[in-house]
Design a protein around this motif. Sequence first.
Motif, PDB file in Angstrom:
ATOM      1  N   PRO A 178       4.107 -10.160  -6.387  1.00 28.65           N
ATOM      2  CA  PRO A 178       4.610  -8.806  -5.349  1.00 28.65           C
ATOM      3  C   PRO A 178       5.442  -9.650  -4.677  1.00 28.65           C
ATOM      4  CG  PRO A 178       2.598 -10.146  -4.106  1.00 28.65           C
ATOM      5  CD  PRO A 178       2.726 -11.702  -5.442  1.00 28.65           C
ATOM      6  N   ARG A 181       3.544  -7.000   0.506  1.00 27.16           N
ATOM      7  CA  ARG A 181       1.616  -6.952   0.676  1.00 27.16           C
ATOM      8  C   ARG A 181       2.373  -6.196   2.362  1.00 27.16           C
ATOM      9  NH1 ARG A 181       2.046 -12.654  -1.125  1.00 27.16           N
ATOM     10  NH2 ARG A 181       0.418 -12.541  -2.367  1.00 27.16           N
ATOM     11  N   SER A 182       0.664  -5.953   2.445  1.00 23.41           N
ATOM     12  CA  SER A 182       0.842  -4.817   3.616  1.00 23.41           C
ATOM     13  C   SER A 182      -0.868  -5.056   3.601  1.00 23.41           C
ATOM     14  CB  SER A 182       1.157  -3.446   3.562  1.00 23.41           C
ATOM     15  OG  SER A 182       0.901  -3.028   4.774  1.00 23.41           O
ATOM     16  N   LEU A 229      -2.905  -4.510   0.377  1.00 21.83           N
ATOM     17  CA  LEU A 229      -2.101  -3.829  -1.230  1.00 21.83           C
ATOM     18  C   LEU A 229      -1.027  -4.839  -1.607  1.00 21.83           C
ATOM     19  CD1 LEU A 229      -2.281  -0.553   0.651  1.00 21.83           C
ATOM     20  CD2 LEU A 229      -3.834  -1.036  -1.279  1.00 21.83           C
ATOM     21  N   GLU A 230      -0.376  -4.317  -2.601  1.00 18.16           N
ATOM     22  CA  GLU A 230       0.546  -5.853  -3.500  1.00 18.16           C
ATOM     23  C   GLU A 230       1.303  -5.222  -4.727  1.00 18.16           C
ATOM     24  OE1 GLU A 230      -1.170  -9.810  -3.525  1.00 18.16           O
ATOM     25  OE2 GLU A 230      -2.086  -8.518  -4.621  1.00 18.16           O
ATOM     26  N   VAL A 236       4.527  -0.682  -2.139  1.00 20.15           N
ATOM     27  CA  VAL A 236       3.234  -0.615  -0.718  1.00 20.15           C
ATOM     28  C   VAL A 236       3.921  -0.242  -0.030  1.00 20.15           C
ATOM     29  CG1 VAL A 236       2.960  -2.651  -0.010  1.00 20.15           C
ATOM     30  CG2 VAL A 236       3.888  -3.135  -1.622  1.00 20.15           C
ATOM     31  N   ARG A 239       2.323   3.299  -0.364  1.00 20.24           N
ATOM     32  CA  ARG A 239       0.787   3.647  -0.607  1.00 20.24           C
ATOM     33  C   ARG A 239      -0.182   2.841   0.781  1.00 20.24           C
ATOM     34  NH1 ARG A 239       1.272  -1.099  -4.748  1.00 20.24           N
ATOM     35  NH2 ARG A 239      -1.535  -1.245  -4.051  1.00 20.24           N
ATOM     36  N   ALA A 240       0.400   1.948   1.447  1.00 19.65           N
ATOM     37  CA  ALA A 240      -0.083   2.280   3.148  1.00 19.65           C
ATOM     38  C   ALA A 240       0.085   2.944   3.861  1.00 19.65           C
ATOM     39  CB  ALA A 240       0.800   0.093   3.639  1.00 19.65           C
TER      40      ALA A 240
END
Length: 395
Positions: A178, A181-182, A229-230, A236, A239-240
């Motif tokens: 990915p 990342r979060s 989340l990736e 990301v 979405r985070a």
Amino acid sequence: MTPDAKTLYPTSTEEASAMLADAAARGLTILPRGGGSRLNWGNPVTACDLIVDTTRMDQVIEHVAGDLVVRVQAGARMGDIAAALAKAGQEIALDVPDDATAGGVIASGLTGPRRLRYGSPRDLLIGVTIVRADGTVARSGGKVVKNVAGYDLGKLFAGSAGTLGLITEATFRLHPLPGARSYVTASYPSSADAARAVADASGSALTASAVELHRGPAPDGPVQVGALLEGSQAGVGSRAADMVALLGSDASASPETPGWWLARKRVPDGGTLIGVTFWVSALESVLGTIAGQAREFSLTPVVNGSAGAGIVHVGLGPSADPEVAARFTGALRARLSHTRGGVGVLTAPEPVRAALGDHGGMTGTVPSLRLMKAVRDQFDPEHRMSPGRLFGQEA
């Protein structure tokens, strides 16, 4: 394990085959070993004449980046494999220790937080080469040379703990690394609140790669919930932000791994680690039962795990009284029977192992036990591979 057991170090499938054939001719018991970090998980072997150590079978044999496939020897370290694959922007999507071997990861069924999205080793394994107890070599799946009719060897050997034969090579399906990342984390005051958060995060269209939780050592303390989340940097980030809104005002997002996230499946030296599986809809009941039994037995367990995938681990420190730890385990088994899962002891000191006898032993009730033993009889009729490892004392 006998202290004078001899250790052999094959460097190829052919060498391993010759060693096991010789051992069969002499009627010797065999313990396959990779990194060795999980030999104290499950039941101890009841006999061991030879240790077959795979750590000199450490090569990445073939990496076909265009097909997202890698073939490795069983003794290759996961950290070394990851470094080689990263050059092509790819990975085996298993969160396992760098010093674990590929064969050991398969044999122990070792998984990490991202099991929720990518599955366990058996889901990423597309081919395997094994040596049976009599020295016979068999292959199945990817890069097939010879198949064993009727068996998916990869799925059979995943989690077999060295009781069916020796894994010498494995072919894995890969995923792109990915770009970002979060970790979105939040703290909840009760089991009910935490269970709702886990259900929301797991079921969301935001596609979390993992949904983890942490509680302890206070049985009724707050529960930490985190979602990983990736994806691409922009994706990301968006979405985070949505996951933060979903999990509530206390939630926050960070690219840094939370400290408690890395504590899963860890237990202090001399401690006891209990695995609990369940339907995700039963999480509130599971957390409540663990807390209630901890209060009843005056224990302070630490609870970690992939709640979104229906798995948590309960750790007891080495100071826990063995009989109390065993009774606590038995009580969990009795009270969590409705969750369509199970309660098993992954590792425990010898006094706890002994006390577990009247409380279901290390494994408790094992579904399809007769079928598992029948498969073992097919692969190793004389029970010379890791005797007692899965089933305790064997005839």
